[in-house]
Scaffold this motif. Structure first.
Motif: not given
Length: 367
Positions: A362-364, A296-302, A345-358
């Motif tokens: 997603s945890h957050i 969760t902390a790493q996701r918030r960092t992203v 790389h930041l854009t890629t990881v950020h989109m991965c979090l949105y993919a989790e939400a979709a």
């Protein structure tokens, strides 16, 4: 609504339903005649379509008429005939068969009852018609095949002037298959909105859509529960921008987890959400798997890095020292193979979090 009634002749189907509803409560026959004096509803089917001379007198003289001795060769029967007024306009005649003086008072009551029932049915028909028109308009805007000129004409015909905005509500939890589910009370909210000339609403693609101009009403004002997911677009005077917003909203309905929920803690990017919503399901699965091990902390960092202008600002956003933030960044690189200090790389990881939400894993919330 009164204009619709003036343009539309009195419906024989509506009149017959009213006659069939009232007739069992009295011991007399009821006739309903149109504005020309023709019988359009009656308990005796043989009389439907015939001319009622007593009704013609009512229309010509604009007053009640008693028929005591019907003229030879007519289908008239002894009885009382009353003007049928809707919105103050003479739309027809109501007749009650019987000894004229005995049914005179009854005819007045029956005429008022017929007037009330027909008015109610007209209003129900008008609401249903506006609801259908709203649904068709919103569906056309989001279809991606409507020409801008046609869309502009349809908006004008609905009385919707620019700037236009589009809002969307879904239930907090998607359907079992992951698609959007409309919030409770969505249909009643749409009906209330469509009763007002300034906006149009429809339940479409598992969501409540609201199209109009001016400030978007709040969730509470629509009578929707507080747990809805919701997004709205800024007003625009460009019809093609509005159509783009509608197409984007349709894509977001595929994955309602992409919409911000109540109490959304951080920034939300509509552009990222829409881009992710258009990706194939297998791509979403692959992307979500890449960030699944993150804490969760790493996701918030992203999220902080994606919405901040510097490492210092990102560290302040998540309330940690800059060195702690750098340690998290290094750990994210070890887990995902992506260094989020690099914009791509930041854009890629950020989109991965949105993919989790979709996908609802997603945890957050995405931010």
């Amino acid at each position: 609504m009164p204009e619709d009634r003036r343009r539309t002749p009195l419906s024989s189907e509506t009149a017959q339903r009213v006659v069939d509803l009232i007739a069992p409560t009295i011991s007399h026959n009821i006739n309903v005649m149109d504005e020309h004096g023709t019988i359009i509803a009656c308990l005796d089917p043989a009389r439907v379509g015939t001319l009622h001379h007593g009704a013609q007198r009512v229309i010509a003289e604009r007053r009640a008429v008693l028929v005591t001795e019907p003229g030879p060769g007519t289908s008239d029967r002894p009885g009382a005939n009353e003007p049928l007024l809707i919105d103050g306009e003479l739309r027809g005649v109501v007749g009650v068969t019987g000894e004229p003086r005995q049914v005179e008072d009854l005819a007045r009551v029956v005429a008022l009852t017929v007037q009330l029932l027909i008015t109610q049915e007209h209003e129900q028909d008008a609401v249903s018609r506006r609801h259908t028109e709203a649904r068709d308009l919103i569906a056309a805007l989001g279809a991606g095949t409507t020409r801008p000129g046609d869309a502009r004409d349809r908006l004008a015909a609905a009385g919707l002037r620019p700037p236009w905005s589009l809002a969307l509500w879904t239930a907090q939890a998607p359907r079992p298959g992951g698609s959007a589910s409309p919030p409770p009370a969505a249909e009643s909210a749409a009906a209330r909105v469509n009763g007002d000339g300034g906006r149009r609403a429809a339940v479409l693609h598992g969501a409540l859509w609201l199209l109009g101009s001016g400030r978007v009403p709040g969730t509470d004002a629509l009578g929707l529960p507080a747990g809805c997911r919701h997004t709205s677009t800024p007003g625009t005077e460009d019809v093609e921008t509005l159509m783009a917003h509608a197409e984007e909203s349709r894509a977001l309905c595929r994955y309602p987890g992409l919409l911000p929920g109540p109490g959304h803690p951080g920034p939300w990017s509509r552009e990222v959400a829409v881009a992710v919503a258009h990706l194939p399901r297998r791509t979403l699965d692959r992307m979500a798997a890449r960030t699944a091990p993150l804490s969760t902390a790493q996701r918030r960092t992203v999220t902080a890095m994606a919405s901040s202008g510097s490492m210092r600002e990102a560290a302040d956003t998540v309330f940690v020292h800059r060195n702690t933030l750098l340690q998290r960044v290094d750990r994210i690189r070890a887990v995902t193979g992506l260094d989020i200090r690099r914009p791509d790389h930041l854009t890629t990881v950020h989109m991965c979090l949105y993919a989790e939400a979709a996908l609802g894993v997603s945890h957050i919330s995405p931010g």
